[in-house]
Design a protein around this motif. Structure first.
Motif, PDB file in Angstrom:
ATOM      1  N   SER A  10       0.670  -1.326   0.126  1.00 31.16           N
ATOM      2  CA  SER A  10      -0.008  -0.042   0.221  1.00 31.16           C
ATOM      3  C   SER A  10       0.695   1.080   0.094  1.00 31.16           C
ATOM      4  O   SER A  10       1.897   1.357   0.475  1.00 31.16           O
ATOM      5  CB  SER A  10      -0.785   0.144   1.365  1.00 31.16           C
ATOM      6  OG  SER A  10      -1.488   1.201   1.246  1.00 31.16           O
ATOM      7  N   ARG A  11       0.352   2.399  -0.562  1.00 31.04           N
ATOM      8  CA  ARG A  11       1.041   3.737  -0.639  1.00 31.04           C
ATOM      9  C   ARG A  11       1.140   4.249   0.888  1.00 31.04           C
ATOM     10  O   ARG A  11       1.490   5.135   1.119  1.00 31.04           O
ATOM     11  CB  ARG A  11       0.354   4.426  -1.554  1.00 31.04           C
ATOM     12  CG  ARG A  11       0.348   4.024  -2.961  1.00 31.04           C
ATOM     13  CD  ARG A  11      -0.249   5.245  -3.907  1.00 31.04           C
ATOM     14  NE  ARG A  11      -0.057   4.722  -5.493  1.00 31.04           N
ATOM     15  CZ  ARG A  11      -1.021   4.193  -6.066  1.00 31.04           C
ATOM     16  NH1 ARG A  11      -2.352   4.146  -5.512  1.00 31.04           N
ATOM     17  NH2 ARG A  11      -0.592   3.651  -7.348  1.00 31.04           N
ATOM     18  N   TYR A  12       0.165   3.555   1.611  1.00 28.08           N
ATOM     19  CA  TYR A  12       0.060   4.349   3.103  1.00 28.08           C
ATOM     20  C   TYR A  12       0.551   3.097   4.053  1.00 28.08           C
ATOM     21  O   TYR A  12       0.464   1.773   3.953  1.00 28.08           O
ATOM     22  CB  TYR A  12      -1.701   4.540   3.564  1.00 28.08           C
ATOM     23  CG  TYR A  12      -2.221   5.271   2.373  1.00 28.08           C
ATOM     24  CD1 TYR A  12      -2.448   6.534   2.558  1.00 28.08           C
ATOM     25  CD2 TYR A  12      -2.795   4.896   1.028  1.00 28.08           C
ATOM     26  CE1 TYR A  12      -2.982   7.479   1.632  1.00 28.08           C
ATOM     27  CE2 TYR A  12      -3.166   5.679   0.246  1.00 28.08           C
ATOM     28  CZ  TYR A  12      -3.465   6.984   0.433  1.00 28.08           C
ATOM     29  OH  TYR A  12      -3.800   7.897  -0.433  1.00 28.08           O
ATOM     30  N   ASN A  13       0.724   3.462   5.407  1.00 29.53           N
ATOM     31  CA  ASN A  13       1.395   2.829   6.211  1.00 29.53           C
ATOM     32  C   ASN A  13       0.899   3.284   7.709  1.00 29.53           C
ATOM     33  O   ASN A  13       0.381   4.219   7.760  1.00 29.53           O
ATOM     34  CB  ASN A  13       3.094   2.756   6.225  1.00 29.53           C
ATOM     35  CG  ASN A  13       3.717   1.666   6.810  1.00 29.53           C
ATOM     36  OD1 ASN A  13       2.828   0.549   7.304  1.00 29.53           O
ATOM     37  ND2 ASN A  13       4.893   1.566   6.749  1.00 29.53           N
ATOM     38  N   SER A  26      -8.469   8.857   3.086  1.00 29.82           N
ATOM     39  CA  SER A  26      -7.531   8.047   2.428  1.00 29.82           C
ATOM     40  C   SER A  26      -8.081   7.046   1.382  1.00 29.82           C
ATOM     41  O   SER A  26      -7.845   7.028   0.326  1.00 29.82           O
ATOM     42  CB  SER A  26      -6.423   7.485   3.342  1.00 29.82           C
ATOM     43  OG  SER A  26      -5.587   8.307   4.003  1.00 29.82           O
ATOM     44  N   GLU A  30      -8.107   6.936  -2.745  1.00 29.24           N
ATOM     45  CA  GLU A  30      -7.877   5.974  -3.438  1.00 29.24           C
ATOM     46  C   GLU A  30      -8.801   5.685  -4.627  1.00 29.24           C
ATOM     47  O   GLU A  30      -8.729   5.253  -5.562  1.00 29.24           O
ATOM     48  CB  GLU A  30      -7.279   4.676  -2.648  1.00 29.24           C
ATOM     49  CG  GLU A  30      -5.886   4.915  -2.152  1.00 29.24           C
ATOM     50  CD  GLU A  30      -4.738   5.042  -3.114  1.00 29.24           C
ATOM     51  OE1 GLU A  30      -4.319   4.035  -3.855  1.00 29.24           O
ATOM     52  OE2 GLU A  30      -4.275   6.024  -3.322  1.00 29.24           O
ATOM     53  N   PRO A 183      -1.820  -0.491  -6.145  1.00 32.64           N
ATOM     54  CA  PRO A 183      -1.918  -1.039  -5.035  1.00 32.64           C
ATOM     55  C   PRO A 183      -3.032  -0.928  -4.283  1.00 32.64           C
ATOM     56  O   PRO A 183      -3.478   0.220  -4.185  1.00 32.64           O
ATOM     57  CB  PRO A 183      -0.464  -0.552  -4.384  1.00 32.64           C
ATOM     58  CG  PRO A 183       0.230  -0.225  -5.468  1.00 32.64           C
ATOM     59  CD  PRO A 183      -0.453   0.290  -6.351  1.00 32.64           C
ATOM     60  N   GLU A 184      -3.494  -1.841  -3.401  1.00 35.71           N
ATOM     61  CA  GLU A 184      -4.645  -1.619  -2.818  1.00 35.71           C
ATOM     62  C   GLU A 184      -4.324  -0.759  -1.436  1.00 35.71           C
ATOM     63  O   GLU A 184      -3.176  -0.825  -0.902  1.00 35.71           O
ATOM     64  CB  GLU A 184      -5.468  -2.955  -2.286  1.00 35.71           C
ATOM     65  CG  GLU A 184      -5.675  -3.677  -3.402  1.00 35.71           C
ATOM     66  CD  GLU A 184      -7.173  -3.157  -3.888  1.00 35.71           C
ATOM     67  OE1 GLU A 184      -7.710  -2.075  -3.525  1.00 35.71           O
ATOM     68  OE2 GLU A 184      -7.492  -3.584  -4.983  1.00 35.71           O
ATOM     69  N   PHE A 185      -5.449  -0.149  -0.700  1.00 32.61           N
ATOM     70  CA  PHE A 185      -5.264   0.778   0.433  1.00 32.61           C
ATOM     71  C   PHE A 185      -4.630  -0.197   1.550  1.00 32.61           C
ATOM     72  O   PHE A 185      -3.756   0.119   2.099  1.00 32.61           O
ATOM     73  CB  PHE A 185      -6.371   1.447   0.958  1.00 32.61           C
ATOM     74  CG  PHE A 185      -6.459   2.300   2.069  1.00 32.61           C
ATOM     75  CD1 PHE A 185      -5.761   3.497   2.268  1.00 32.61           C
ATOM     76  CD2 PHE A 185      -6.843   1.782   3.369  1.00 32.61           C
ATOM     77  CE1 PHE A 185      -5.669   4.093   3.344  1.00 32.61           C
ATOM     78  CE2 PHE A 185      -6.557   2.502   4.604  1.00 32.61           C
ATOM     79  CZ  PHE A 185      -6.031   3.756   4.605  1.00 32.61           C
ATOM     80  N   VAL A 186      -5.221  -1.488   1.621  1.00 32.66           N
ATOM     81  CA  VAL A 186      -4.975  -2.388   2.543  1.00 32.66           C
ATOM     82  C   VAL A 186      -4.149  -3.649   1.624  1.00 32.66           C
ATOM     83  O   VAL A 186      -4.903  -3.997   0.866  1.00 32.66           O
ATOM     84  CB  VAL A 186      -5.954  -3.143   3.322  1.00 32.66           C
ATOM     85  CG1 VAL A 186      -5.304  -4.423   4.210  1.00 32.66           C
ATOM     86  CG2 VAL A 186      -6.709  -2.231   4.444  1.00 32.66           C
ATOM     87  N   THR A 187      -2.925  -3.792   1.694  1.00 34.00           N
ATOM     88  CA  THR A 187      -2.122  -4.476   0.852  1.00 34.00           C
ATOM     89  C   THR A 187      -2.652  -5.707   0.521  1.00 34.00           C
ATOM     90  O   THR A 187      -2.979  -6.454   1.651  1.00 34.00           O
ATOM     91  CB  THR A 187      -0.606  -4.470   1.381  1.00 34.00           C
ATOM     92  OG1 THR A 187       0.001  -3.529   1.671  1.00 34.00           O
ATOM     93  CG2 THR A 187      -0.032  -5.584   0.565  1.00 34.00           C
ATOM     94  N   LYS A 193     -10.142  -1.529  -4.413  1.00 33.44           N
ATOM     95  CA  LYS A 193     -10.323  -0.803  -5.609  1.00 33.44           C
ATOM     96  C   LYS A 193     -10.491  -1.922  -6.742  1.00 33.44           C
ATOM     97  O   LYS A 193     -11.320  -1.393  -7.675  1.00 33.44           O
ATOM     98  CB  LYS A 193      -8.988  -0.357  -5.669  1.00 33.44           C
ATOM     99  CG  LYS A 193      -8.725   1.221  -4.982  1.00 33.44           C
ATOM    100  CD  LYS A 193      -7.414   2.063  -5.473  1.00 33.44           C
ATOM    101  CE  LYS A 193      -6.193   1.392  -5.269  1.00 33.44           C
ATOM    102  NZ  LYS A 193      -5.221   1.963  -5.864  1.00 33.44           N
TER     103      LYS A 193
END
Length: 269
Positions: A10-13, A26, A30, A183-187, A193
């Motif tokens: 994910s682009r977020y962590n 967020s 996405e 990539p998905e928000f939650v990997t 998406k």
């Protein structure tokens, strides 16, 4: 082998440290990228729809086949065709790995069987007149790929909907559609998406096909089934709008007597 886009981090962590407001914002950010990815695939979708319309106008059927979320989305789209457009059940069919139980409950290893998808299609007497669309976010699901491979060997037109570039499933699809949402928000959670993209594409396919088959007039669902009071009221008002009938009860009686908006309008014309 390169890592699939759908499985990339994910682009977020540190999601667990985000506030509810941050999480919602967020996710929404996405989600806004999905229609753009669908737009990039419109020419691929057009080719698939054109092939489906050609077969269905000649008496063929449309099959969606998938596993997990992808399979459920296909079943959802197929199940909405009879009430929305008045098509008989069995014209658009959703098939899911693991059978009906898998609609609500995961069936272990069902998606890994390369032969079962074809066996499930054969239960519906699939033939050269039909089109089979494999739905798989990863594009690597053995159940779906095996089914499409058998379809091609039996001269059945195939399509696919996936969310990875150069996906394995595209190699066994005459009309592959690849919607690259990233990539998905939650990997790896492709119900997000990727699932949204698949739902958008399925909506576009079935709606366009039904319009091409004459199930819509103007912008109205004139062949919808009268399954509840809301639809009866909607149909009654359509008849009043299209025929000039001003008496609500008269229009409603005509609708219930004829069984569809189209037949009621034709009776007055």
């Amino acid at each position: 082998m390169n890592q699939k886009v759908t499985e990339q981090p994910s682009r977020y962590n540190d999601l667990e440290k985000m506030s509810i407001k941050e999480l919602l914002g967020s996710i929404n950010k996405e989600d806004q990228t999905v229609p753009v990815a669908v737009e990039a695939a419109l020419s691929q979708i057009e080719g698939l729809v054109d092939a489906i319309v050609d077969r269905m106008l000649s008496g063929g059927r449309l099959f969606y086949i998938g596993a997990g979320t992808s399979g459920r989305l296909g079943i959802l789209d197929a199940s909405e065709i009879p009430p929305t457009y008045g098509m008989p059940p069995g014209v658009v069919i959703g098939v899911i790995a693991g059978g009906n139980k898998a609609i609500t409950t995961p069936v272990e290893n069902a998606e890994d069987d390369e032969e079962q998808g074809w066996n499930d299609l054969k239960e519906h007497n699939v033939s050269e007149k039909d089109v089979v669309v494999g739905v798989a976010a990863s594009g690597t699901t053995p159940y779906v790929i095996g089914a499409l491979r058998h379809c091609q060997a039996n001269n059945i037109v195939t399509g696919s909907i996936s969310c990875n570039p150069d996906a394995d499933i595209s190699k066994v699809a005459d009309h592959p559609v690849e919607v690259i949402v990233g990539p998905e928000f939650v990997t790896g959670s492709t119900r997000m998406k990727s699932g949204t993209a698949q739902k958008l594409v399925l909506n576009m396919i079935s709606t366009t096909v039904m319009i091409q088959m004459g199930r819509v007039e103007g912008n109205r669902m004139v062949n919808m089934q009268l399954t509840n009071d809301k639809l009866i009221d909607r149909g009654t008002r359509m008849i009043m709008d299209r025929t000039g009938i001003t008496d609500y009860e008269r229009a409603k009686q005509l609708l219930l007597e004829k069984g569809s908006v189209k037949l009621a309008i034709d009776a007055v014309s």
